[in-house]
Design an enzyme around this catalytic site. Structure first.
Site, short mmCIF file in Angstrom:
data_model
loop_
_atom_site.label_atom_id
_atom_site.label_comp_id
_atom_site.label_asym_id
_atom_site.label_seq_id
_atom_site.Cartn_x
_atom_site.Cartn_y
_atom_site.Cartn_z
CG ASN A 134 -5.60 30.52 4.48
OD1 ASN A 134 -4.89 30.28 3.53
ND2 ASN A 134 -5.13 30.68 5.70
CB ALA A 142 -6.51 -30.17 -4.51
CG ASN A 189 5.48 -31.80 -16.60
OD1 ASN A 189 4.81 -30.98 -17.23
ND2 ASN A 189 4.97 -32.63 -15.69
CE LYS A 235 1.65 -23.94 -4.07
NZ LYS A 235 2.83 -24.79 -4.34
CG ASP A 263 1.96 -24.47 -7.96
OD1 ASP A 263 1.75 -24.75 -9.16
OD2 ASP A 263 2.59 -25.22 -7.19
NE ARG A 288 -6.40 34.70 20.39
CZ ARG A 288 -6.20 35.97 20.06
NH1 ARG A 288 -6.17 36.92 20.99
NH2 ARG A 288 -6.03 36.31 18.80
CE1 TYR A 337 -8.23 13.75 11.86
CE2 TYR A 337 -9.56 14.90 13.49
CZ TYR A 337 -9.37 13.83 12.63
OH TYR A 337 -10.31 12.85 12.54
NE ARG A 363 7.93 -27.27 -1.29
CZ ARG A 363 8.22 -27.62 -2.55
NH1 ARG A 363 9.45 -27.48 -2.99
NH2 ARG A 363 7.28 -28.07 -3.35
CE LYS A 400 -13.24 9.63 10.29
NZ LYS A 400 -14.11 9.88 11.45
#
Ligand code: UD1
Ligand code: CA
Length: 461
Positions: free
Chosen positions: A377, A11, A170, A23, A103, A440, A366, A16, A351
């Protein structure tokens, strides 16, 4: 002997950490701090876990697995008060209550289990886990009498100069006989420098009721490290990384300069795989046997089959088949499925694409939203033009196709099997099987053009 029920105190605000996140939500080696603590409780044999939440209660609740109850401590009035919040869920028949702090993520299940066994053997009503850190500053100190029996715990800020000399501290972890704890909790008072209900004061109450109180020293004081700031977070992560690497090494994985690599807790690695320096294996990745990973590879949520090599590359949410070589300097983005014996070379980005077995994409290419067959290839500098500024389109390339250097494949487009594409082509429509496509303009040669212009003479003459 009854079972084990665990109460996890989570809790606190953790100021810090200087963080917007709670935390216990901070991650260590790919798992939240709270998950490490819950896992330790489970492996100690805890039959039921209860988490006390307060600061950012909803965010902390979200970290807790379904079926694990959370109780709300609205106002933080101390560790004793936090345990009181769970009292309704504890029953005197519950056997042993283990109290852990959210923690303290390095405690091992086996350590907790050993302490539990000792607690039961000694017939203790309460056992505190203690340690001997090099610097006890800030911790509660264990006070013992002339017979060396624990008589109580004094908080650092409440301690006398004599008590501050005590090195045994402790850890914040306790084992209680359920009935003894439930009897002691309502008797806690908040008469101390912080005006809080200290859980540590239950020891004195239990002693005065005639219960036995003992201490269990945790040999490896590193396990008891409490995380209060980012430096301790990094230190604890380092300890967990060492444990994770040791586990893989025992299972047959070689690490070169092991301390330079970072492996998430849930990563699996097959035997005879070599992890080269500077490698990060993240979140749920599965690395097959006989792989060579790194140097400087980052692999996130991906599955690599046997004998895969990944050098200086990033692989995210992808699958890679047997004996495929990736890199150096390749980037496999989410949704990529790479076949067997494939080569993905330098400066290649893939991708959300399927790449068939034995295909070679060796340099500066890409490939996005594509389905590529086997034995294809790719020449140097191929670009799959998958985005028209509005939508993404698919490209399909058949088996045994040959894509020349510097080709643009404007999607959606299909290149059929065994087709050839001449270098420098911009392909906008289907290329039939076994055909050659040239897209081309033809080369023009102007003979003696340089001489006619006078460009063959030095400037200014
Ligand atoms: C506590 C112990 C101290 C021990 C140290 C070990 C007490 C009074 N002191 O001190 O003897 O050496 O832990 O790390 O118990 N928490 C709540 N609600 C609260 C207060 C705390 O849930 O009202 C939780 C915190 O989130 C944390 C744990 O309890 O997980 C410990 O609290 P913290 O304030 O850090 O206690 P310390 O002062 O460190
Ligand atoms: Ca603390």
């Amino acid at each position: 002997m009854g079972g084990l029920t665990t109460v996890i105190l989570a809790a606190g605000a953790g100021t810090r950490m200087k963080s917007d996140r709670a935390k216990v939500a901070h991650e260590l080696s790919g798992m939240t701090m709270l998950s490490w603590v819950l896992e330790a409780a489970d492996s100690a044999g805890s039959g039921k876990n209860i988490v006390v939440v307060g600061h950012q209660a909803e965010a902390v609740r979200a970290l807790v697995p379904d079926g694990t109850p959370c109780v709300l401590q609205e106002q933080r009035m101390g560790t004793g008060h936090a345990v009181m919040m769970a009292a309704d869920l504890l029953h005197s028949s519950a056997g042993t209550i283990l109290v852990l702090c959210g923690d303290t993520p390095l405690l091992r299940g086996e350590t907790l289990r050993a302490a539990w066994e000792k607690h039961l053997q000694a017939g203790n009503a309460a056992t505190v886990l203690t340690s001997l850190p090099p610097d006890p500053t800030g911790y509660g100190r264990i006070v013992r009498n002339a017979e060396n029996r624990v008589t109580g715990i004094v908080e650092h800020r409440d301690a006398t100069p004599g008590e501050l000399e005590i090195r045994e501290i402790n850890t914040g972890v306790f084992l209680f006989d359920a009935e003894a704890l439930l009897t002691a909790l309502p008797l806690l008072k908040n008469e101390n420098s912080q005006g809080e209900y200290y859980l540590t004061d239950t020891l004195g109450i239990i002693l005065s009721e005639g219960g036995l109180v003992g201490a269990h020293l945790v040999e490896d004081e590193k396990e008891t490290l409490g995380i209060n700031d980012r430096a301790q977070l990094a230190e604890a992560d380092g300890v967990l990384q060492q444990r994770i690497r040791e586990r893989h090494m025992k299972a047959g994985v070689t690490f070169r300069l092991p301390e330079t690599s970072w492996i998430a807790a849930d990563v699996a690695i097959g035997p005879d795989t070599i992890i080269m320096p500077g490698t990060c294996l993240e979140k749920g990745s599965v690395i097959g046997p006989g792989c060579l990973i790194g140097p400087h590879a980052r692999i996130v949520s991906s599955t690599l089959a046997q004998g895969v090599q990944v050098a200086n590359s990033v692989v995210v949410e992808s699958e890679i088949g047997e004996e495929t070589k990736v890199g150096p300097y390749a980037y496999l983005r989410p949704g990529s499925r790479i076949g067997r014996h494939v080569k993905i070379g330098d400066f290649v980005e893939i991708k959300k694409s399927i790449i068939g077995d034995d295909t070679k994409i060796s340099h500066l290419t890409y490939v996005g939203d594509a389905e590529v067959g086997q034995r294809v290839n790719f020449g140097c500098g191929v670009v799959v033009v998958n985005y028209d500024g509005r939508n993404k389109h698919r490209t399909v390339i058949g088996d045994d196709a040959f894509i020349g250097c510097n080709v643009n494949l404007v999607s959606p487009v299909e290149v059929k099997e065994h087709a050839y594409i001449a270098a420098g082509s911009t392909i906008t429509s289907e290329v039939p099987a076994f055909a050659l496509a040239i897209a081309r303009s033809r080369q023009t040669v102007l003979e003696d053009w340089v001489k006619r212009k006078g460009y063959d003479k030095p400037k200014g003459t």
